[in-house]
Structures are given as structure tokens and as C-alpha cells.
Write an enzyme that holds these catalytic residues in place. Structure first.
Site, PDB file in Angstrom:
ATOM      1  N   CYS A  21      -6.599   9.216  10.333  1.00  0.00           N
ATOM      2  CA  CYS A  21      -5.821  10.273   9.803  1.00  0.00           C
ATOM      3  C   CYS A  21      -6.241  10.555   8.402  1.00  0.00           C
ATOM      4  CB  CYS A  21      -4.252  10.275   9.875  1.00  0.00           C
ATOM      5  SG  CYS A  21      -3.752   8.790   8.626  1.00  0.00           S
ATOM      6  N   ARG A  67      -4.982  -1.703   5.863  1.00  0.00           N
ATOM      7  CA  ARG A  67      -5.764  -1.020   5.130  1.00  0.00           C
ATOM      8  C   ARG A  67      -6.683  -1.732   3.985  1.00  0.00           C
ATOM      9  NH1 ARG A  67      -1.291   2.657   4.846  1.00  0.00           N
ATOM     10  NH2 ARG A  67      -1.646   4.402   6.315  1.00  0.00           N
ATOM     11  N   ILE A 105       3.021   5.357 -10.173  1.00  0.00           N
ATOM     12  CA  ILE A 105       1.816   4.918  -9.381  1.00  0.00           C
ATOM     13  C   ILE A 105       1.562   5.560  -7.948  1.00  0.00           C
ATOM     14  CG2 ILE A 105       0.567   2.935  -8.534  1.00  0.00           C
ATOM     15  CD1 ILE A 105       1.067   3.235 -11.650  1.00  0.00           C
ATOM     16  N   ASP A 159       4.658  -3.031  -7.719  1.00  0.00           N
ATOM     17  CA  ASP A 159       5.279  -3.852  -6.676  1.00  0.00           C
ATOM     18  C   ASP A 159       6.406  -4.795  -7.132  1.00  0.00           C
ATOM     19  OD1 ASP A 159       3.094  -3.116  -5.184  1.00  0.00           O
ATOM     20  OD2 ASP A 159       1.888  -5.046  -5.399  1.00  0.00           O
ATOM     21  N   LYS A 211      -1.879 -13.104  -3.050  1.00  0.00           N
ATOM     22  CA  LYS A 211      -2.501 -12.098  -1.909  1.00  0.00           C
ATOM     23  C   LYS A 211      -3.522 -11.213  -2.211  1.00  0.00           C
ATOM     24  CE  LYS A 211      -1.226  -8.351   0.873  1.00  0.00           C
ATOM     25  NZ  LYS A 211      -0.186  -7.089   1.348  1.00  0.00           N
ATOM     26  N   ASN A 212      -3.214 -10.647  -3.448  1.00  0.00           N
ATOM     27  CA  ASN A 212      -4.083  -9.775  -3.753  1.00  0.00           C
ATOM     28  C   ASN A 212      -5.677  -9.925  -4.372  1.00  0.00           C
ATOM     29  OD1 ASN A 212      -2.411  -7.557  -3.015  1.00  0.00           O
ATOM     30  ND2 ASN A 212      -1.280  -7.341  -4.754  1.00  0.00           N
TER      31      ASN A 212
END
Length: 421
Positions: A117, A93, A329, A307, A24-25
Site C-alpha cells: 500500500c 516491516r 515521532i 517506545d 530486538k532493535n
């Protein structure tokens, strides 16, 4: 609005073979990087995830032509807007990765911030600082960020204030079309950074040093197209290795990259796992033994990945002895802990550390998935717990795991997805 739940009946040992999906990353930044070229691109091994679906919708909304079957075909020659829709951006994001390619190729990009925000502002600081050093003019409002430049971006020597995977991707992608040479110092070293760099190299950018803390990018005036295959997902691999470890069984992860998981493998071996591997597979066998608790401290790559922190929390709570998890992290990444405690775990939170005391078994109950990796740990906990576990809000897990319930069923899990309206 529909809300999916997982109903899991346990305990069931999880074992067998599992095919690992694309990372995914890597897939997300690579898909956004297709905006850098007007030539068609074919991308293989793209995982089937909610975040991938959102990214493809966003590219389509910008005007790109995308065909998403087993292979993702992207043609961005018809992109006709540089503003990403808020309705799409608010749910992911990672959409900030569209900003660099848009301003680099079209001279302008506008991205709405998720939720509009102050937290969102802090999340993009490193991205926009890097783009400013490349010559972009930044307007950062409460709800959106705009980047613009007259002519081309220019190369720069950028020393990052802190290591950031996301900002490294943004700067590297934007620099691919910048005039001159860009040097990124204190760059992230993750394998997904290397994968994204290799994709940009395939398009025609000259990049050296990806995977080290200094990356050098020589910008091109124009990039081409081509074919590229996404690397295997190391976090999915690690998750299934933990699944077998907590089940005291065995698993073989096919189509994986052992070289990207050295620290995870080291800690699993410390827990008592027998691990063998080849170039593209990893096998773990507990031989029916209960794991031993381990201590891990999350660090940027090549250290222990944040993760995998929630999955190792689960490992520790069913292991022999006392284990510690230290998170360096991210803040507030222990939201899975209260849910695991409800299942019978013995865990104490001490600032950025949790101390786990092993228990003999977990008890099924109703739990809430709070984020992507926390949800994975809760699903695995349900598989080994006594009785019925209901995991709410599993849309989190759909963001990062390709058909996890199908893969777990193939390993022996009694898991069912139920949609509630």
C-alpha cells in the site's frame, strides 16, 4: 487461525528481579546484516521473539543455513535468491533491512512491501533514497521495491532529510561493502545503531561516529565472520521499571544498560522513584509511595523514547496530579488510550498530546492490544487493576517481549496465556 489472549487477575504488586533479554532493535538489523558476508557468524543474546523467528525464516528462504538455539549460527554462503517471500515480509516491516545487504553483496535485492500500500511506500522512501545515492537503481512498484547495481555500490555523502533509525541502518549496512567512503549526516544516534555498527566493525568494516549525527563508513571489498553478543533491550528494561513504579514496589533489572536510559531514569526519578544502578543493572524502589505525574515529550535519541510513551501513559493515569505525554515521532500512536479509558483512566487527547488525570485505581475489563508497546501498557494495567483483565491479540507483544508472562509471573503477576482457535 489461533489467537492468544492473556487472562490477568489483579491487583497484584510486581516486584523482584528480572533478567533483561537482548535488544530486538539490534538483533533484527544484525541478523539481516549477516547477508553481507559469506563467512559464518555466531550471535549471542538473541531474544526469543516472533520477529526474530520471521527473520530467521526469511534468511533460510533466501538460502542461508541458520541454527537457532541459545546461540544463533548463520551461514549465508549458500544464499541462492535475492527475493524475499511476500508471505514472510507482509508480517514484518523490518524486512526492508534485507534490501541493502542483498544489493551490496549480490548486486540485486527485491523486497515485497508489507500490504503493498501507499503507507508502505512512504515507509521505504528514506531507505531507497539512501541506496540510490550509493549507486543503486531502484524500481518502486505498488507491491515491491527492487534495488540493483552493476558492480559495486559507491561511497557517497548522504544528508538525511529526517532522522530515521531504519534508514540509517539500511545505508550503513549497504555502505559496508561499497567502494570508497560513505558519510551519513543527520544520522540516528540510538544505541542500537552503535550496536549494529559494532557488529559491522567485527565483520571488517571501518566505521567511525556511530552514536553521533555523523557516521563515516569505509567500505570493504569482502567481509569476514565472527562472534557477537547483542546489547540488552533498553525498552524492555524501561517497561519493567514502570511495572514496579505503578505497583509502588521495587525491581532490579539484571543484565541491563543504564547508560542507554538516561531520560527514562530522569523521568522516573521525577515521579518519585528511588533509583540505583551499576554497570549492568538498574534498581527502582517506590517504597510504597504513589507516583507523581510527569510530563514527557518523545524525541529521537538521546531524548525520551517513543517506545516508552505508552508505558508512561499508564504511569501517569495512576499517579498523583496531571501529566502530559507529547508524541513528536509517530502519528496515531495513542491507540492504547481508548482501551485504558475503558479500564477507568481519565485521559484527553489533544492532537499529538494526551493529558492524564490520575485515578486511584483501574478496573479489569476486556481490551485489545493494537501494537507492540500499547500491548505492554495494557498487560501492566491488567496486573494492577481490580478484577479480571483479558488482553486480546497478544501476538503484538510476542513480537517484542521475550517471555513477558513468565517474567511477570516471577514478579508476582497472576497471568495466563489462553489460545483460542
Amino acid at each position: 487461525m489461533t489467537v492468544d489472549r492473556f487472562y490477568i487477575h489483579g491487583p497484584t504488586p510486581l516486584s523482584g528481579e528480572v533478567n533483561i533479554s537482548g535488544a530486538k532493535n539490534s538483533a533484527l538489523p544484525i541478523l539481516f546484516a549477516t547477508l553481507l558476508t559469506e563467512e559464518p557468524v555466531e550471535i549471542f543474546n538473541v531474544p526469543k521473539l516472533k520477529d526474530i523467528d520471521v527473520t530467521i525464516k526469511l534468511l533460510t528462504q533466501l538460502g542461508a543455513k541458520v541454527d537457532h538455539c541459545d546461540v544463533v549460527f548463520v551461514d549465508t554462503s549458500s544464499v541462492n535468491t535475492c527475493c524475499a517471500s511476500y508471505d514472510l515480509v507482509k508480517s514484518m516491516r523490518a524486512s526492508i533491512w534485507a534490501l541493502g545487504p542483498l544489493v551490496a553483496r549480490f548486486g540485486e535485492g527485491k523486497i515485497w512491501l508489507p500490504g503493498g500500500c501507499s503507507i508502505g511506500k512512504r515507509l521505504v522512501d528514506l531507505h531507497v533514497n539512501g541506496l540510490e545515492q550509493l549507486g543503486a537503481t531502484i524500481i518502486l512498484e505498488e507491491e515491491y521495491v527492487t534495488a540493483s547495481v552493476n558492480g559495486r555500490l559507491h561511497g557517497a555523502h548522504i544528508i538525511m532529510d529526517k532522522i530515521s533509525v531504519g534508514a540509517t541502518v539500511t545505508i550503513m549496512s549497504a555502505a559496508a561493502l561499497a567502494e570508497g567512503v560513505t558519510i551519513i549526516d543527520n544520522a540516528a544516534r540510538e544505541p542500537e545503531i552503535v550496536d549494529t555498527a559494532n557488529f559491522l566493525i567485527m565483520l571488517g568494516t571501518n566505521i567511525n561516529g556511530a552514536g553521533s549525527n555523523r557516521i563515516t563508513i569505509e567500505g570493504a571489498q569482502k567481509l569476514g565472520g565472527g562472534k557477537y553478543s547483542i546489547m540488552p533491550d533498553r525498552i524492555e528494561t524501561g517497561t519493567f521499571l514502570v511495572a514496579a513504579a505503578v505497583s509502588r514496589t521495587n525491581v532490579v533489572c539484571l543484565g541491563s544498560r543504564p547508560d542507554t536510559l538516561r531520560f527514562v531514569i530522569k523521568k522516573l526519578r521525577e515521579s518519585g522513584a528511588d533509583i540505583n544502578m551499576g554497570k549492568d543493572w538498574i534498581g527502582l524502589n517506590m517504597h510504597g509511595k504513589r507516583p507523581k505525574a510527569v510530563t514527557v515529550c518523545t524525541k529521537p535519541y538521546p531524548g525520551f523514547p517513543t517506545d516508552m510513551q505508552a508505558q508512561f501513559t499508564l504511569l501517569n493515569i495512576v499517579s498523583k496530579g496531571k501529566g502530559k505525554i507529547i508524541e513528536t515521532i509517530f502519528e496515531n500512536r495513542f491507540m492504547h488510550v481508548p482501551e485504558l479509558v475503558r479500564m477507568g483512566a481519565r485521559i484527553k487527547i489533544l492532537n499529538n498530546m494526551i493529558v492524564c488525570h490520575g485515578v486511584d485505581s483501574l478496573i479489569g475489563t476486556q481490551v485489545m492490544a493494537t501494537d507492540l508497546r500499547a500491548s505492554a501498557s495494557l498487560v501492566l494495567a491488567g496486573c494492577i487493576a481490580e478484577g479480571l483483565t483479558i488482553v486480546d491479540c497478544v501476538y503484538h507483544i510476542d513480537r517484542g517481549y521475550d517471555h513477558i508472562e513468565k517474567k511477570l509471573r516471577n514478579m508476582g503477576a497472576h497471568i495466563k496465556r489462553v489460545t483460542n482457535k
